[in-house]
Write an enzyme that holds these catalytic residues in place. Structure first.
Site, short mmCIF file in Angstrom:
data_model
loop_
_atom_site.label_atom_id
_atom_site.label_comp_id
_atom_site.label_asym_id
_atom_site.label_seq_id
_atom_site.Cartn_x
_atom_site.Cartn_y
_atom_site.Cartn_z
N TYR A 1 -14.49 34.44 43.91
CA TYR A 1 -14.45 34.76 42.47
C TYR A 1 -15.45 33.87 41.73
O TYR A 1 -16.25 34.35 40.92
CB TYR A 1 -13.03 34.56 41.94
CG TYR A 1 -12.84 35.02 40.51
CD1 TYR A 1 -12.65 36.37 40.22
CD2 TYR A 1 -12.84 34.12 39.46
CE1 TYR A 1 -12.46 36.80 38.91
CE2 TYR A 1 -12.65 34.54 38.15
CZ TYR A 1 -12.46 35.88 37.88
OH TYR A 1 -12.27 36.31 36.57
N LYS B 1 -18.70 35.26 39.73
CA LYS B 1 -18.86 35.12 38.28
C LYS B 1 -20.03 34.19 37.94
O LYS B 1 -20.69 34.38 36.90
CB LYS B 1 -17.57 34.61 37.65
CG LYS B 1 -16.40 35.61 37.77
CD LYS B 1 -16.66 36.92 37.05
CE LYS B 1 -15.44 37.83 37.04
NZ LYS B 1 -15.65 39.08 36.32
P1 NAP Z 1 -6.84 43.22 35.18
O1 NAP Z 1 -5.77 43.62 34.23
O2 NAP Z 1 -6.53 42.93 36.59
O3 NAP Z 1 -7.99 44.31 35.10
C1 NAP Z 1 -8.97 44.48 36.09
C2 NAP Z 1 -9.55 45.86 35.92
O4 NAP Z 1 -10.51 46.10 36.96
C3 NAP Z 1 -8.48 46.94 36.08
O5 NAP Z 1 -8.75 48.01 35.21
C4 NAP Z 1 -8.68 47.37 37.52
O6 NAP Z 1 -8.21 48.65 37.81
C5 NAP Z 1 -10.19 47.31 37.60
N1 NAP Z 1 -10.63 47.35 38.98
C6 NAP Z 1 -10.51 46.40 39.92
N2 NAP Z 1 -11.00 46.84 41.09
C7 NAP Z 1 -11.42 48.12 40.88
C8 NAP Z 1 -12.02 49.10 41.69
N3 NAP Z 1 -12.25 48.92 43.00
N4 NAP Z 1 -12.33 50.29 41.14
C9 NAP Z 1 -12.09 50.54 39.84
N5 NAP Z 1 -11.53 49.64 39.01
C10 NAP Z 1 -11.20 48.44 39.52
O7 NAP Z 1 -7.49 41.89 34.64
P2 NAP Z 1 -8.36 41.56 33.35
O8 NAP Z 1 -8.06 40.17 33.03
O9 NAP Z 1 -8.24 42.59 32.30
O10 NAP Z 1 -9.81 41.60 34.00
C11 NAP Z 1 -10.93 42.21 33.41
C12 NAP Z 1 -12.17 41.39 33.69
O11 NAP Z 1 -12.04 40.15 32.99
C13 NAP Z 1 -12.35 41.03 35.16
O12 NAP Z 1 -13.72 41.12 35.49
C14 NAP Z 1 -11.89 39.60 35.23
O13 NAP Z 1 -12.48 38.88 36.27
C15 NAP Z 1 -12.35 39.09 33.88
N6 NAP Z 1 -11.69 37.86 33.41
C16 NAP Z 1 -10.36 37.84 33.08
C17 NAP Z 1 -9.82 36.65 32.64
C18 NAP Z 1 -8.37 36.55 32.21
O14 NAP Z 1 -7.93 35.47 31.84
N7 NAP Z 1 -7.59 37.60 32.24
C19 NAP Z 1 -10.58 35.50 32.52
C20 NAP Z 1 -11.92 35.57 32.86
C21 NAP Z 1 -12.47 36.75 33.29
P3 NAP Z 1 -6.69 48.83 38.41
O15 NAP Z 1 -5.75 48.60 37.27
O16 NAP Z 1 -6.72 50.24 38.88
O17 NAP Z 1 -6.54 47.82 39.50
#
Ligand code: NAP
Length: 250
Positions: free
Chosen positions: A155, A159
């Protein structure tokens, strides 16, 4: 003239069914954009949030763990909306394990979804944006674009790579009217951080370091996404903008 207005623009958001992707899609729609939601899960909840705003909404089913659907996604969006103005590379995964035990499978899965696919989707989108003479690409990076973290080697690598890729693409495409930037979310309440929030010790250690004093709520990411998608950011290229409640300032 409102420099933040996105009326008539077509925005593609990957992973728009939940979490930050959903919040970004809704924020862009509030600012006027039509939304193409791309992902492997049903987009019903996101569509229900956007429909009352009177924007067009289209869902494209795609598994973003491989580059196979990239060209098709951009083609479908262009066929339907006639353009491709904004691409938000949001879909991402995380795998947790000590570096000593970390598997090749967990390495490849995370690098492919978080880094390889965003590059090839950006390439496909930029081929359309170059013809339009403008476009906005926003990569969803992380605090792990700046810091090391623990137990998430692929990860952090993905990133950190995405931050570098953001800068490279900005350098290549700025002169073609395309802005490539990234947002680095801090700690937000989504599926991605469920394990961290469930761990009492990690949860309170994280909270203690956030100057704003709370985990981010998904809607708190929307303003940065609208800014970087709009004409207000036309001279902003290659930045990784933290939206982190002050975490990195500590
Ligand atoms: P999340 O709720 O787990 O969302 C991840 C999204 O990516 C979901 O819509 C998921 O779809 C989709 N995804 C993953 N693998 C996929 C695939 N093979 N094909 C299509 N869609 C896929 O988490 P989130 O926090 O909203 O994450 C969104 C972004 O923000 C990510 O890039 C994450 O690394 C980044 N981020 C989050 C945080 C945080 O604190 N939450 C911090 C830094 C960065 P499904 O629902 O179908 O799995």
């Amino acid at each position: 003239m409102n420099a933040f207005d996105l009326s008539g623009q077509c925005a593609l958001v990957t992973g728009a069914n939940t979490g930050l992707g959903q919040a970004i899609a809704v924020a862009l729609a509030h600012a006027g954009a039509d939304i193409v939601a791309v992902g492997r899960s049903a987009m019903d909840e996101t569509e229900a949030n956007i429909a009352p705003l009177g924007r067009r909404f289209h869902a494209i089913k795609a598994d973003l763990s491989t580059t196979e659907p990239c060209a098709r996604i951009i083609e479908e969006a262009r066929d339907l909306f006639g353009r491709c103005d904004i691409l938000i590379n949001n879909a991402g995964i995380i795998r947790r394990q000590d570096a000593l035990e970390f598997s090749e499978e967990d390495w490849d899965a995370v690098i492919d979804t978080n880094l390889k696919v965003p590059f090839f989707l950006s390439q496909a989108a930029a081929r359309v944006m170059v013809q339009q003479g403008r476009g906005k690409i926003i990569n969803i990076a992380s605090l792990l674009s700046f810091q090391g973290g623990i137990r998430i080697p692929s990860y952090t690598a993905s990133k950190s790579g995405l931050a570098g890729l953001t800068r490279l693409l900005a350098c290549e495409w700025a002169s073609k009217g395309i802005n490539v930037n990234a947002i680095a979310p801090g700690y937000f309440v989504t599926n991605n951080t469920e394990a961290l929030r469930a761990d009492k010790e990690r949860n309170s250690a994280i909270l203690a370091r956030i100057p704003a004093g709370h985990w981010g709520e998904p809607q708190e990411i929307g303003g940065a996404a609208v800014f970087l998608s709009s004409r207000a950011s036309d001279y902003v290229h290659g930045v990784v903008l933290p939206v982190d409640g002050g975490w990195l300032a500590r």
